[in-house]
Design an enzyme around this catalytic site. Structure first.
Site, PDB file in Angstrom:
ATOM      1  N   GLU A 183       9.337   5.096  -4.656  1.00 60.51           N
ATOM      2  CA  GLU A 183       8.702   5.106  -3.502  1.00 60.51           C
ATOM      3  C   GLU A 183       9.526   4.392  -2.418  1.00 60.51           C
ATOM      4  O   GLU A 183       9.006   4.498  -0.912  1.00 60.51           O
ATOM      5  CB  GLU A 183       7.641   3.981  -3.653  1.00 60.51           C
ATOM      6  CG  GLU A 183       6.586   4.189  -4.765  1.00 60.51           C
ATOM      7  CD  GLU A 183       5.490   3.089  -4.798  1.00 60.51           C
ATOM      8  OE1 GLU A 183       4.527   3.282  -4.346  1.00 60.51           O
ATOM      9  OE2 GLU A 183       6.090   2.225  -5.708  1.00 60.51           O
TER      10      GLU A 183
ATOM     11  N   CYS B 134       3.140  12.036  -8.006  1.00 60.60           N
ATOM     12  CA  CYS B 134       1.619  11.625  -8.015  1.00 60.60           C
ATOM     13  C   CYS B 134       0.975  11.230  -6.535  1.00 60.60           C
ATOM     14  O   CYS B 134      -0.131  10.693  -6.510  1.00 60.60           O
ATOM     15  CB  CYS B 134       1.357  10.323  -8.940  1.00 60.60           C
ATOM     16  SG  CYS B 134       2.393   8.851  -8.335  1.00 60.60           S
TER      17      CYS B 134
ATOM     18  N   ARG C 131       1.856   4.098   7.469  1.00 57.55           N
ATOM     19  CA  ARG C 131       0.808   5.274   7.372  1.00 57.55           C
ATOM     20  C   ARG C 131      -0.707   5.195   7.485  1.00 57.55           C
ATOM     21  O   ARG C 131      -1.469   6.248   7.517  1.00 57.55           O
ATOM     22  CB  ARG C 131       1.128   5.918   5.852  1.00 57.55           C
ATOM     23  CG  ARG C 131       0.758   4.969   4.717  1.00 57.55           C
ATOM     24  CD  ARG C 131       1.260   5.371   3.535  1.00 57.55           C
ATOM     25  NE  ARG C 131       1.011   4.524   2.193  1.00 57.55           N
ATOM     26  CZ  ARG C 131       0.130   4.632   1.456  1.00 57.55           C
ATOM     27  NH1 ARG C 131      -0.851   5.544   1.481  1.00 57.55           N
ATOM     28  NH2 ARG C 131       0.058   3.741   0.421  1.00 57.55           N
TER      29      ARG C 131
ATOM     30  N   ARG D 166      -4.741   4.009 -11.124  1.00 53.63           N
ATOM     31  CA  ARG D 166      -4.464   2.889 -10.117  1.00 53.63           C
ATOM     32  C   ARG D 166      -5.185   1.576 -10.602  1.00 53.63           C
ATOM     33  O   ARG D 166      -6.459   1.337 -10.041  1.00 53.63           O
ATOM     34  CB  ARG D 166      -4.690   3.163  -8.691  1.00 53.63           C
ATOM     35  CG  ARG D 166      -4.027   4.542  -8.081  1.00 53.63           C
ATOM     36  CD  ARG D 166      -4.580   4.776  -6.524  1.00 53.63           C
ATOM     37  NE  ARG D 166      -3.634   5.854  -6.257  1.00 53.63           N
ATOM     38  CZ  ARG D 166      -4.098   6.834  -5.893  1.00 53.63           C
ATOM     39  NH1 ARG D 166      -5.382   7.555  -6.469  1.00 53.63           N
ATOM     40  NH2 ARG D 166      -3.207   7.818  -5.208  1.00 53.63           N
TER      41      ARG D 166
ATOM     42  N   HIS E 230      -5.800   4.724   2.893  1.00 49.96           N
ATOM     43  CA  HIS E 230      -6.950   4.578   1.784  1.00 49.96           C
ATOM     44  C   HIS E 230      -8.043   5.232   1.983  1.00 49.96           C
ATOM     45  O   HIS E 230      -8.614   5.667   0.879  1.00 49.96           O
ATOM     46  CB  HIS E 230      -6.701   3.179   1.131  1.00 49.96           C
ATOM     47  CG  HIS E 230      -7.494   3.216  -0.197  1.00 49.96           C
ATOM     48  ND1 HIS E 230      -6.500   3.511  -1.277  1.00 49.96           N
ATOM     49  CD2 HIS E 230      -8.767   3.075  -0.554  1.00 49.96           C
ATOM     50  CE1 HIS E 230      -7.303   3.468  -2.492  1.00 49.96           C
ATOM     51  NE2 HIS E 230      -8.595   3.019  -1.983  1.00 49.96           N
TER      52      HIS E 230
ATOM     53  N   ASN F 188       3.606   9.109  -0.958  1.00 53.29           N
ATOM     54  CA  ASN F 188       3.067   8.545   0.322  1.00 53.29           C
ATOM     55  C   ASN F 188       3.846   7.335   0.890  1.00 53.29           C
ATOM     56  O   ASN F 188       4.111   7.140   2.086  1.00 53.29           O
ATOM     57  CB  ASN F 188       1.564   7.825  -0.067  1.00 53.29           C
ATOM     58  CG  ASN F 188       0.579   8.931  -0.377  1.00 53.29           C
ATOM     59  OD1 ASN F 188       0.816  10.052  -0.517  1.00 53.29           O
ATOM     60  ND2 ASN F 188      -0.610   8.495  -1.166  1.00 53.29           N
ATOM     61  N   ASP F 189       4.334   6.361  -0.008  1.00 55.92           N
ATOM     62  CA  ASP F 189       5.116   5.384   0.507  1.00 55.92           C
ATOM     63  C   ASP F 189       6.724   5.883   0.700  1.00 55.92           C
ATOM     64  O   ASP F 189       7.204   5.065   1.705  1.00 55.92           O
ATOM     65  CB  ASP F 189       5.227   4.311  -0.816  1.00 55.92           C
ATOM     66  CG  ASP F 189       4.025   3.380  -0.473  1.00 55.92           C
ATOM     67  OD1 ASP F 189       3.409   3.055   0.657  1.00 55.92           O
ATOM     68  OD2 ASP F 189       3.327   2.402  -1.425  1.00 55.92           O
TER      69      ASP F 189
ATOM     70  N   ARG G  34      -0.405   2.587 -14.029  1.00 63.46           N
ATOM     71  CA  ARG G  34       0.357   1.883 -13.448  1.00 63.46           C
ATOM     72  C   ARG G  34       0.016   0.227 -13.200  1.00 63.46           C
ATOM     73  O   ARG G  34      -1.444   0.103 -13.015  1.00 63.46           O
ATOM     74  CB  ARG G  34       0.330   2.493 -11.900  1.00 63.46           C
ATOM     75  CG  ARG G  34       1.235   1.657 -10.881  1.00 63.46           C
ATOM     76  CD  ARG G  34       1.300   2.627  -9.299  1.00 63.46           C
ATOM     77  NE  ARG G  34       0.083   2.137  -8.785  1.00 63.46           N
ATOM     78  CZ  ARG G  34      -0.265   2.678  -7.507  1.00 63.46           C
ATOM     79  NH1 ARG G  34       0.569   3.766  -7.085  1.00 63.46           N
ATOM     80  NH2 ARG G  34      -1.361   2.483  -7.086  1.00 63.46           N
TER      81      ARG G  34
END
Length: 596
Positions: free
Chosen positions: A448, A519, A482, A308, A201, A471-472, A345
């Site tokens: 994801e 995204c 990650r 987010r 993050h 990412n996921d 989201r």
């Protein structure tokens, strides 16, 4: 002396500034700046905490049983002496008055300075007093935490009040998402952390701020001292501490070059994103706070592809935002975007984004065996139906003011879809019955998890669109945490399995006539722009600062030629090498077209 520290480059560019250390502590420490008008209040908080700890220690010493060893009373004397040390108190007040740190941050910053002094002492007995200092500091931090006058919300002081003439860079072992959210509003020109990966993050927020960052730098927070001059090379992952004048001037030249390049790219912000063969590409923005929406408009985004919302839930002392507060936040974004679509989201709490203030280390090792596989995202929302209902109602109410899409994170099971759809239907009817206007809201799913890709035909019976969270998806496909720098080198967006899952998702969505976007971080990485275009992707969502660079790649791309190279790339054991051999030839051709 000058030293170099090496880590992972996660946000490009060069930052030069004085180091501000966020020391790690076994006690959770809030880090925020206070306005000049409140520095005296922070000093008073510190004084009250000192008096409270002194009273505790005096009571302990008085109540020692007769059989207690004399060393114990002597130890308490040492702790009381440290508490009342005037030089220590003045040093802590310096951080509050000069740097505008809150009391907790000032205390932990001075602990870092003193701890290093103890480490450098030759006398073994004196080195051992470091533990006494740490214990006293933790008592003070706990006393400050009990102080009811501290505000739950963090306040960012004006930059000139904090930095003066010198820019600042932040150095820490790790930075919790809640702290990153606060620092985002602050004055730092770069970040360095000991831990983390390219999609941690800290890295994502640094990229959203468009400032250089290096993570996974191991011992950076131990090697760098408060106020050291530091150069962060976000392109190579090198951190230079106390650089020589020649090196400093070289990096300042690179800074100026980078600013010129950014200004050049900025001229593209109102240019339509069309490929050389006339394909229209949708470039959307990822945002984290309502205030980020204006940056999306300024960058030329044609909508918000990912809001987010979990950041509305952080830094609140565990108090969740009400339906009305969320509604105002969502409406604000919709109105700022002025008719452009906004994809919201639902809250994605868990894993690397804990709701309460706790370090990632604590979350991983003390509060859950494996948070990435635990109660997070849609699972957490469905486990908190009252909270989830409030968020759904707030989003539906905001849809009366503009075009809203509702996005569900980490959906895997059909029963999760049915539960959520039933909740949306009930909430919509309740709002209509009570006279609230509601617009048309499309509902989509984040892709994801590999299982979600395999379930897409069934998903498309319920969803209007999907958004690929790369990412996921990479994390779960390759079984890589990650955020863990020890396995960061295994986190590979070019892995054949990852690319096949992305290509299959895009193709399946197109066959079903459904919208599909990316995204995750791959959307904002120019290395992957042509690859995704070749796969058929026409909707990218990224941080506003990345839009101009991606648009430049789109304008130079011929999607028909790229499409012809995709199958060969997906079948290769080394997709990156296979694609690079094709894209290099393509770049030469496109440059020729542009010149003519």
């Amino acid at each position: 002396m000058s030293i170099q520290v090496f880590g992972l480059p996660v946000s490009r560019g060069v930052a030069i500034g004085r180091a501000v250390l966020v020391a790690s502590s076994r006690v959770d420490v809030a880090h925020y700046f206070v306005p000049a008008s409140q520095t005296r209040r922070e000093i008073e908080r510190l004084r009250r905490a000192r008096d409270a700890v002194a009273a505790e220690l005096s009571t302990l010493q008085r109540d020692l049983p007769p059989e207690a060893p004399s060393e114990l009373s002597a130890l308490l004397d040492v702790h009381l002496m440290l508490l009342h040390d005037e030089a220590l108190a003045e040093a802590i007040m310096h951080w509050i008055l000069e740097r505008h740190y809150n009391a907790e941050w000032a205390l932990s910053a001075q602990l870092e300075v003193v701890a290093r002094q103890f480490d450098e002492m030759e006398d073994e007995y004196l080195r051992g007093r470091k533990a006494d200092m740490e214990q006293v500091t933790e008592r003070l931090l706990r006393a400050l935490a009990r102080d009811g006058t501290v505000s739950v919300s963090m306040v960012a002081a004006p930059a000139q009040d904090v930095a003066g003439e010198d820019p600042l860079v932040l150095v820490a072992n790790d930075i919790a998402p809640a702290d990153m959210l606060q620092f985002k509003r602050s004055v730092f020109t770069g970040f360095i952390t000991d831990v983390g990966g390219k999609t941690s993050h800290t890295a994502i927020v640094a990229r959203s701020m468009d400032i250089p960052a290096v993570v996974g730098a191991r011992e950076a927070s131990r090697l760098i001292r408060q106020d050291d001059w530091v150069v962060i090379d976000g392109d190579t992952g090198v951190v230079i501490v106390n650089p020589s004048p020649i090196v400093l001037e070289e990096y300042r030249f690179r800074q100026r070059q980078s600013e010129l390049e950014r200004a050049r790219l900025n001229r593209l912000r109102h240019t339509p994103a069309l490929t050389l063969d006339g394909e229209n590409v949708e470039l959307l923005a990822n945002i984290e706070l309502p205030s980020d929406a204006q940056a999306a408009v300024d960058a030329g985004a044609v909508g918000v592809g990912l809001f987010r919302t979990e950041f509305l839930f952080m830094n609140r002392g565990g108090v969740l935002p009400s339906e009305e507060e969320q509604f105002e936040a969502y409406r604000s974004v919709v109105q700022t975007m002025a008719g452009l679509p906004v994809t919201i989201r639902t809250v994605d709490i868990g894993a690397d984004k804990p709701l309460e203030r706790m370090s990632l280390q604590e979350l991983r090792h003390e509060h859950s065996l494996n948070p990435a596989l635990g109660l997070r995202a849609i699972r957490w929302s469905l486990a908190e139906p009252a909270m989830f209902r409030q968020q759904i109602r707030a989003i539906l109410r905001a849809s009366a003011y503009g075009k809203i899409k509702l996005l569900l994170p980490m959906v895997v099971h059909l029963r999760e879809i049915r539960q959520t759809m039933e909740l949306i239907t009930r909430s919509r009817q309740q709002l209509l019955d009570s006279g609230h206007p509601i617009g048309e809201v499309q509902v989509g799913a984040m892709i994801e998890v590999p299982a979600a890709v395999m379930m897409l035909p069934a998903f498309f019976r319920h969803f209007d669109f999907v958004s690929i969270g790369t990412n996921d998806l990479i994390q779960y496909t390759l079984a890589i945490d990650r955020a863990d720098e020890q396995v960061a080198h295994l986190y590979d967006p070019w892995h054949p399995a990852v690319l096949k899952l992305i290509a299959d998702t895009i193709a399946c969505a197109q066959r079903h006539g459904k919208g599909v976007s990316v995204c995750g971080e791959m959307a904002g990485d120019p290395v992957f722009t042509e690859l995704l275009l070749g796969m058929g992707l026409r909707s990218f969502s990224m941080h506003p600062a990345q839009i101009a660079g991606i648009k430049q790649r789109v304008l130079r791309a011929d999607s028909r030629k790229l499409q012809g190279a995709i199958e060969r790339t997906l079948q290769s054991e080394d997709p990156q090498a296979a694609w690079n051999s094709v894209s290099l030839r393509g770049e030469e051709a496109s440059e020729t077209v542009l010149q003519h």
